[in-house]
Write an enzyme that holds these catalytic residues in place. Structure first.
Site, PDB file in Angstrom:
ATOM      1  N   ASP A  99       1.852  -2.840  -2.188  1.00 41.43           N
ATOM      2  CA  ASP A  99       0.383  -3.713  -2.426  1.00 41.43           C
ATOM      3  C   ASP A  99       0.678  -4.917  -3.188  1.00 41.43           C
ATOM      4  O   ASP A  99       1.572  -4.861  -3.913  1.00 41.43           O
ATOM      5  CB  ASP A  99      -0.808  -3.075  -2.839  1.00 41.43           C
ATOM      6  CG  ASP A  99      -0.260  -2.055  -4.398  1.00 41.43           C
ATOM      7  OD1 ASP A  99       1.001  -1.866  -4.219  1.00 41.43           O
ATOM      8  OD2 ASP A  99      -0.940  -2.170  -5.117  1.00 41.43           O
ATOM      9  N   GLU A 100      -0.005  -6.124  -3.169  1.00 45.14           N
ATOM     10  CA  GLU A 100      -0.101  -6.942  -3.876  1.00 45.14           C
ATOM     11  C   GLU A 100       1.271  -7.701  -4.459  1.00 45.14           C
ATOM     12  O   GLU A 100       1.603  -7.937  -5.432  1.00 45.14           O
ATOM     13  CB  GLU A 100      -0.784  -6.685  -5.097  1.00 45.14           C
ATOM     14  CG  GLU A 100      -2.326  -6.271  -4.844  1.00 45.14           C
ATOM     15  CD  GLU A 100      -2.948  -5.821  -6.040  1.00 45.14           C
ATOM     16  OE1 GLU A 100      -4.356  -6.126  -6.096  1.00 45.14           O
ATOM     17  OE2 GLU A 100      -2.686  -4.602  -6.759  1.00 45.14           O
TER      18      GLU A 100
HETATM   19  C1  ACM Z   1      -4.603  -1.612  -4.665  1.00 46.61           C
HETATM   20  O1  ACM Z   1      -5.725  -1.702  -5.025  1.00 46.61           O
HETATM   21  N1  ACM Z   1      -3.784  -2.516  -5.198  1.00 46.61           N
HETATM   22  C2  ACM Z   1      -3.876  -0.875  -3.753  1.00 46.61           C
END
Ligand code: ACM
Length: 523
Positions: free
Chosen positions: A337-338
Site C-alpha cells: 500500500d501507499e
Molecule cells: C492502508 O490503510 N494503508 C492499507
C-alpha cells in the site's frame, strides 16, 4: 472407517449405559431463540426446557480426532472461568454421580457442509455437538459458552445449576475468512496483549489474525539472517517510545495460542513502501535517495525499497523464507500500500518479483489493493481498503478479495466527534455504520464468488496498550464478527443492538475497556 464408527458407538453406548436415574427438574420456561448469541446462528429451534449444567456434568469428546479432546478441555476451562465448576473431560466415571453429558462429536453428516459448520442438540440430560472438524467444534463451543447464564439457579436443586435453554442450533459461517488486523508497528503490543485480543476474537468466531509487523516506525519480527532489523529497526515507535519486537519464539508462541483457538495468523511484511525502519537498519535497501533517520511521526508514503537491486530481492528471499518457515498458515501478506515514492513501473516489477518469492516459499500472497496494478496470479488475494477498481481488476482474473473498506471496517476511525482515540480521515464510524452494510453488495459489480471474507484492521498510530486497543475495537469488532458469520437474512440492527447490550457481563468479566456508545442501551 468401520473401526472408527465402532469407537464412536462404543463411546455413545457407554454414555447411555452409565446414565443413572433421570433427575426430573422443573425448569422455568426458557426460549433458546431469545438467547443473545453473537454471531446469530443460521437456525435456532427452541424446545422450551433446559440442560442443567452443574458439577455432575462431564464432557466427552470423539475419540476419532485428538483435536476434539483439546476443544473439550478448552470448554471445561471456560466453564470454570464463568461458573467456577470443575468439569471433567473424558474421565473414567466409575461412580454414579455424573448425571449429564456434553458430547463433542466428530460427524461426517452431509448437513455439515463447511469445515466450521456445527449443530448443537441441547436436551434435558445431554448436549450433543456435531462438527466435521475440530474447528467446527470450536466454533460450536463458543455458542455454548454464550448460552451459559451468568448466575446459577439455586432454587431448582440442592446444588448450584446453570440452566442452558434446550433446542437445536444449526450453524455455518457466511464467509470462510473472518479476520482482524492489528498494527504492532506504529506502536508495539506485547505477546500477552495480543493473546487477550485473540481470546476476545475467538469468542465471536473470528478465524484470522493479521499482524502488520513492519512499517516506517518499527520492525517487529526477529529475522535471524538480518539481525539489525530488530536491533535498530525495532527500537522506535510513534511518539518516540521504546518500541519492541517479537523474537521468533514469541511469534511461534502467538501462533500456537491462536491455533488452539482455530485462528490462523497472517504475517504482513509491508513493502516496497512503509519501509523506513528496514532501510534504516540496512541502508542498501533504500530506494528514495534521501538520508535515513528514525521515524516516529505518522505520515505515510515517503519510503521505498530500491526495486531494481538484486541485493534487495536476496534480502527479501531470506525474510520471506524465515517468516514462511515460522508460519503454518497458507498466507504471507506483502502489504504493497501507499508506495507513493516508488515509480509505477518499478512498483509493478517489485510486486511481480516478490510474488514469485512468496510462492517459492510455499505460501499464497496477500496484498493491499494497490498490488492489483501488477500482473498477479489468480491465487494471490487482494485486500480491498480504498480502491474498488483494483480489486475488480484482480477479481476479473480470478483473485479472491478480502473486504476491508476503510470507511466501514477501519477500527482506528473514531466513533464520533467525542471519541478519545482514533483518526478520522476515512470518516467517523459509529457502531451502527460499522454494522449496517452488506459485504456482498458493497462493490456492486464484484461477483460473490470472489469474496473470501471480511477483515477489520486496527492501525495503531493513536493507541499503545490493551485498554486503548479495546476502546477502538469494542464493540465494533463484535459487529464485524456477525457481518462475517451470519447470513444477511439473520442480520438486523435493532435485534443486534439488543444482543450487543447483553455482552456486558462477558466484556466486564474479561475486563474489556469497550466504548459505551450511546447507540446501545447497555445492560
Ligand atoms: C492502508 O490503510 N494503508 C492499507
Amino acid at each position: 472407517m468401520a473401526s472408527r464408527i465402532f469407537l464412536v458407538l462404543t463411546a455413545l453406548i457407554g454414555v447411555i449405559a452409565c446414565q443413572p436415574q433421570k433427575e426430573e427438574i422443573n425448569f422455568p420456561k426458557t426460549d433458546l431463540s431469545k438467547a443473545a448469541l453473537i454471531p446469530k446462528p443460521v437456525e435456532t429451534i427452541p424446545t422450551h426446557s433446559a440442560f442443567g449444567l452443574a458439577n455432575n456434568t462431564m464432557i466427552l469428546t470423539s475419540p476419532i480426532d485428538p483435536k476434539f479432546e483439546q476443544v473439550g478441555h478448552f470448554l471445561a476451562e471456560k466453564i470454570k472461568f464463568k461458573t467456577g465448576l470443575n468439569i471433567d473431560v473424558n474421565a473414567a466415571d466409575g461412580d454414579n454421580t455424573i448425571k449429564r453429558y456434553i458430547f463433542i462429536n466428530q460427524s461426517d453428516s452431509l448437513e455439515l457442509n463447511t469445515p466450521e459448520s456445527y449443530q448443537l442438540h441441547i436436551e434435558g440430560d445431554s448436549i450433543l455437538l456435531n462438527a466435521k472438524t475440530a474447528a467446527g467444534a470450536f466454533r460450536g463451543i463458543q455458542t455454548l459458552r454464550q448460552l451459559i447464564p451468568e448466575k446459577s439457579n439455586d432454587t431448582l436443586t440442592d446444588y448450584a445449576l446453570w440452566p442452558i435453554p434446550s433446542g437445536k442450533i444449526i450453524d455455518a459461517p457466511r464467509f470462510e475468512y473472518r479476520g482482524a488486523m492489528l498494527d504492532v508497528a506504529r506502536h508495539f503490543f506485547t505477546v500477552d496483549e495480543i493473546k487477550k485480543y485473540i481470546d476476545l476474537l475467538a469468542y465471536y468466531k473470528y478465524n484470522v489474525l493479521h499482524l502488520h509487523l513492519t512499517d516506517d516506525q518499527g520492525w517487529r519480527i526477529e529475522i535471524k539472517s538480518w539481525p539489525k532489523l530488530t536491533e535498530i529497526g525495532g527500537k522506535t515507535e510513534v511518539g518516540g517510545g521504546e518500541g519492541g519486537f517479537f523474537t521468533q519464539e514469541d511469534y511461534k508462541e502467538l501462533i500456537a495460542y491462536a491455533a488452539e483457538r482455530h485462528i490462523t495468523v497472517i504475517p504482513e511484511i509491508d513493502m516496497p513502501g512503509h519501509t523506513n525502519a528496514a532501510s534504516l537498519s540496512y541502508p542498501f535497501l533504500n530506494g528514495n535517495g534521501k538520508k535515513l533517520k528514525p521515524y516516529t511521526g505518522t505520515r505515510v508514503g515517503f519510503s521505498t525499497f530500491d526495486a531494481r537491486k538484486d541485493t534487495v530481492y536476496a534480502f527479501l528471499d531470506d525474510v520471506i523464507r524465515e517468516v514462511s518457515e515460522m508460519t503454518p498458515g497458507p498466507y504471507v501478506h506483502i502489504g504493497g500500500d501507499e508506495s507513493h515514492v516508488t515509480k509505477k513501473l518499478d512498483y509493478i516489477h517489485f510486486v511481480e518479483k516478490v510474488e514469485k518469492i512468496v510462492e517459492k516459499h510455499g505460501k499464497l500472497m496477500i496484498g493491499w489493493n494497490e498490488i492489483a496494478q501488477a500482473d498477479i496470479n489468480a491465487s494471490t488475494v487482494i485486500q480491498l481498503w480504498n480502491e474498488p477498481h483494483n480489486a475488480l481488476k484482480a477479481a476479473s482474473s480470478g483473485s479472491k478479495i478480502i473486504l476491508s473498506p476503510a470507511k466501514k471496517t477501519y477500527l482506528d476511525m473514531k466513533y464520533d466527534s467525542i471519541s478519545e482515540y482514533g483518526l478520522d480521515w476515512a470518516g467517523l464510524i459509529p457502531v451502527d455504520i460499522a454494522y449496517n452494510w452488506n459485504p456482498e453488495t458493497y462493490v456492486e459489480t464484484l461477483p460473490k464468488e470472489n469474496i473470501l471474507g471480511i477483515e477489520a484492521p486496527l492501525w495503531s498510530e493513536t493507541i499503545s496498550n490493551s485498554a486503548e486497543l479495546e476502546y477502538l475495537a469494542f464493540p465494533r469488532a463484535i459487529g464485524y464478527a456477525e457481518l462475517g458469520w451470519s447470513s444477511e437474512e439473520n442480520r438486523n440492527w435493532e435485534d443486534y443492538r439488543k444482543r450487543l447490550a447483553q455482552q456486558v457481563p462477558y466484556l466486564k468479566h474479561m475486563e474489556v475497556n469497550y466504548y459505551p456508545s450511546k447507540l446501545i442501551d447497555w445492560e
